[in-house]
Design a protein around this motif. Structure first.
Motif, mmCIF file in Angstrom:
data_model
loop_
_atom_site.group_PDB
_atom_site.id
_atom_site.type_symbol
_atom_site.label_atom_id
_atom_site.label_comp_id
_atom_site.label_asym_id
_atom_site.label_seq_id
_atom_site.Cartn_x
_atom_site.Cartn_y
_atom_site.Cartn_z
ATOM 1 N N VAL A 132 0.847 -1.195 0.000
ATOM 2 C CA VAL A 132 0.000 0.000 0.000
ATOM 3 C C VAL A 132 0.888 1.253 0.000
ATOM 4 C CG1 VAL A 132 -1.638 1.372 1.354
ATOM 5 C CG2 VAL A 132 -1.998 -1.091 1.084
ATOM 6 N N LYS A 170 2.395 9.398 -5.889
ATOM 7 C CA LYS A 170 2.769 10.768 -5.551
ATOM 8 C C LYS A 170 4.099 11.191 -6.174
ATOM 9 C CE LYS A 170 0.399 12.899 -4.142
ATOM 10 N NZ LYS A 170 -0.744 13.439 -4.937
ATOM 11 N N VAL A 202 -0.496 -0.550 -9.665
ATOM 12 C CA VAL A 202 -0.960 0.700 -9.044
ATOM 13 C C VAL A 202 -1.964 1.410 -9.954
ATOM 14 C CG1 VAL A 202 -0.236 2.886 -8.020
ATOM 15 C CG2 VAL A 202 1.274 0.896 -7.860
ATOM 16 N N GLY A 257 -5.298 0.008 -9.823
ATOM 17 C CA GLY A 257 -5.973 0.504 -8.624
ATOM 18 C C GLY A 257 -6.569 1.890 -8.824
ATOM 19 N N HIS A 258 -5.946 2.664 -9.712
ATOM 20 C CA HIS A 258 -6.455 3.998 -10.028
ATOM 21 C C HIS A 258 -7.681 3.933 -10.933
ATOM 22 C CE1 HIS A 258 -3.665 7.151 -8.505
ATOM 23 N NE2 HIS A 258 -2.887 6.115 -8.340
ATOM 24 N N ARG A 306 -0.947 15.548 -0.510
ATOM 25 C CA ARG A 306 -1.633 15.562 -1.814
ATOM 26 C C ARG A 306 -0.804 16.203 -2.921
ATOM 27 N NH1 ARG A 306 -7.234 17.077 0.385
ATOM 28 N NH2 ARG A 306 -8.230 15.051 0.566
ATOM 29 N N LEU A 350 -4.117 -1.633 -3.983
ATOM 30 C CA LEU A 350 -4.913 -0.919 -2.978
ATOM 31 C C LEU A 350 -4.349 0.482 -2.740
ATOM 32 C CD1 LEU A 350 -5.647 -3.670 -0.295
ATOM 33 C CD2 LEU A 350 -7.235 -2.643 -1.932
ATOM 34 N N GLY A 351 -3.020 0.587 -2.757
ATOM 35 C CA GLY A 351 -2.373 1.896 -2.616
ATOM 36 C C GLY A 351 -2.829 2.829 -3.731
ATOM 37 N N GLY A 352 -2.986 2.268 -4.938
ATOM 38 C CA GLY A 352 -3.492 3.049 -6.065
ATOM 39 C C GLY A 352 -4.920 3.515 -5.827
ATOM 40 N N VAL A 353 -5.738 2.609 -5.275
ATOM 41 C CA VAL A 353 -7.126 2.968 -4.964
ATOM 42 C C VAL A 353 -7.152 4.106 -3.937
ATOM 43 C CG1 VAL A 353 -9.293 2.164 -3.939
ATOM 44 C CG2 VAL A 353 -7.991 0.640 -5.429
ATOM 45 N N ILE A 354 -6.381 3.946 -2.868
ATOM 46 C CA ILE A 354 -6.354 4.960 -1.803
ATOM 47 C C ILE A 354 -5.847 6.289 -2.347
ATOM 48 C CG2 ILE A 354 -5.212 5.590 0.375
ATOM 49 C CD1 ILE A 354 -5.219 2.527 1.021
ATOM 50 N N ALA A 355 -4.746 6.227 -3.116
ATOM 51 C CA ALA A 355 -4.162 7.462 -3.645
ATOM 52 C C ALA A 355 -5.134 8.177 -4.579
ATOM 53 C CB ALA A 355 -2.859 7.146 -4.368
ATOM 54 N N SER A 356 -5.854 7.385 -5.402
ATOM 55 C CA SER A 356 -6.756 8.042 -6.359
ATOM 56 C C SER A 356 -7.979 8.631 -5.648
ATOM 57 C CB SER A 356 -7.193 7.063 -7.448
ATOM 58 O OG SER A 356 -8.080 6.105 -6.922
ATOM 59 N N LEU A 386 -5.815 11.005 -2.138
ATOM 60 C CA LEU A 386 -4.552 11.752 -2.167
ATOM 61 C C LEU A 386 -4.244 12.354 -3.525
ATOM 62 C CD1 LEU A 386 -2.402 9.098 -0.245
ATOM 63 C CD2 LEU A 386 -3.507 11.117 0.725
ATOM 64 N N SER A 387 -5.241 12.400 -4.426
ATOM 65 C CA SER A 387 -4.893 12.839 -5.765
ATOM 66 C C SER A 387 -4.628 14.330 -5.804
ATOM 67 C CB SER A 387 -5.974 12.440 -6.762
ATOM 68 O OG SER A 387 -7.143 13.165 -6.500
ATOM 69 N N SER A 388 -3.632 14.684 -6.616
ATOM 70 C CA SER A 388 -3.214 16.074 -6.752
ATOM 71 C C SER A 388 -4.273 16.862 -7.525
ATOM 72 C CB SER A 388 -1.882 16.117 -7.499
ATOM 73 O OG SER A 388 -1.603 17.420 -7.902
ATOM 74 N N ARG A 443 -5.687 13.004 -15.864
ATOM 75 C CA ARG A 443 -4.834 13.674 -14.893
ATOM 76 C C ARG A 443 -3.354 13.478 -15.190
ATOM 77 N NH1 ARG A 443 -8.249 11.060 -11.620
ATOM 78 N NH2 ARG A 443 -6.610 9.701 -10.879
#
Lengths: 137, 198
Positions: free
Chosen positions: A11, A19, A105, A108-109, B15, B82-88, B91-93, B122
């Motif tokens: 994660v 980022k 990743v 996941g987006h 972010r 999952l990190g991608g899910v959370i970031a999108s 935490l997305s810019s 994006r």
């Protein structure tokens, strides 16, 4: 469940890849056009810090959580194999703009088209496994 | 890149797109965690594991591995997803990826969308090329993925295994592989891509 800890590191990895913008096709394209220092900065910093961390871990003989020493099984040096394999990988990397980590990743987006890239990667992996005897190693 | 001025919360700071030096240090931290947990940092091996899971080991020796030894790898990449899910989601810019003017100009010449123009993207994927309504885009995605998967297994590692992990362990084969990454990448970007796309 020890694997939960790997899930947690994953994660963190996914968030870092996002980022840092290393999952961006455009950042990879820009890197291969030498038009920004961004990706070189990321990889360079990671390798410098990584080398220092690994050296310290080896020097202090720190035990891993699996009670092993920090070591690396060296690969047999074969310049034709590594140059050829690397070049094939590079052709694909520059085209689809993501290496294996960012593929997961990006999925996941919600970029479903990356599923096609992963499908291709599985086919490529399978093909290698089938024809590897005929390749120079 | 317009940075958020006077960030109100820690979340606002996270972010923003991260500086390359901080990003690189964080990747080294992941390498440290994986090494400390007694494992290596390598992603592409999960493709081999997936082939094994799909039954390739029944006919081909190369895929005969005990999947139980691969669970930690699968856990890591599922975490990445999952990190991608959370970031999108969180935490997305607010700004699209700020690539250089020169790159935007090059993309315009090739007729490829760029981050500011990519309404949905994006700036992570050029949606004008890679989308499900373009057969060519789908074929290019599969073909490019094929090269990545094939090359990674042939060279026994991808960017994480060779460029980060291997180089950190000062491995010469990894350095040669990384040189290969760039030979192939430069050939694609400067010679083949204008022929394939555009």
């Amino acid at each position: 469940m020890k694997n939960i800890s790997f899930l947690a590191v994953g994660v963190l990895f996914g968030i870092i890849m996002t980022k840092s913008e290393a999952i961006s096709w455009f950042r990879i394209h820009e890197m291969f056009r030498f038009e920004s220092f961004h990706m070189y900065g990321i990889i360079g910093t990671a390798v410098v810090f990584g080398a220092i961390i690994i050296a310290i871990m080896k020097r202090t003989r720190i035990k891993t959580l699996r009670q092993t020493m920090v070591s690396y099984t060296p690969m047999k040096l074969s310049i034709p194999r590594h140059l050829l394999a690397g070049s094939i990988f590079g052709l694909g990397w520059a085209l689809v703009g993501c290496c294996p980590g960012p593929m997961y990743v990006l999925l996941g987006h919600g970029y479903w088209i990356v599923g096609m890239i992963i499908l291709g990667a599985l086919l490529g992996t399978f093909t290698y496994g089938v024809i590897r005897r005929h390749l120079p190693h | 890149m317009e940075l958020i001025t006077n960030p109100q919360t820690l979340l606002d700071v996270v972010r923003q797109p991260w500086h390359w030096a901080f990003s690189g240090a964080m990747i080294a931290f992941v390498l440290f965690l994986m090494t400390w947990m007694g494992r290596s940092f390598g992603v592409s091996t999960t493709f081999k594991g997936a082939c094994t899971a799909l039954g390739a080991g029944r006919r081909f020796e190369f895929f005969k591995t005990d999947l139980k030894d691969e669970y930690w790898r699968f856990a890591f990449v599922i975490g990445g997803l999952l990190g991608g899910v959370i970031a999108s989601q969180f935490l997305s810019s607010p700004e699209p990826v700020a690539i250089s003017e020169a790159t935007v100009e090059g993309l315009t010449q090739l007729g490829i969308s760029y981050p500011e123009a990519d309404a949905q993207g994006r700036g992570f994927i050029p949606t004008s090329v890679f989308n499900f309504s373009s057969l060519k885009g789908i074929l290019l995605a599969v073909a490019g993925g094929f090269l990545v998967g094939f090359g990674a297994r042939y060279g026994d590692g991808c960017t994480s295994g060779h460029a980060i992990s291997g180089l950190s362990h000062l491995q010469l084969p990894s350095l040669i592989t990384v040189i290969g990454f760039f030979l192939g990448g430069l050939l694609m970007t400067h010679v083949l891509m204008p022929l394939l796309i555009g």
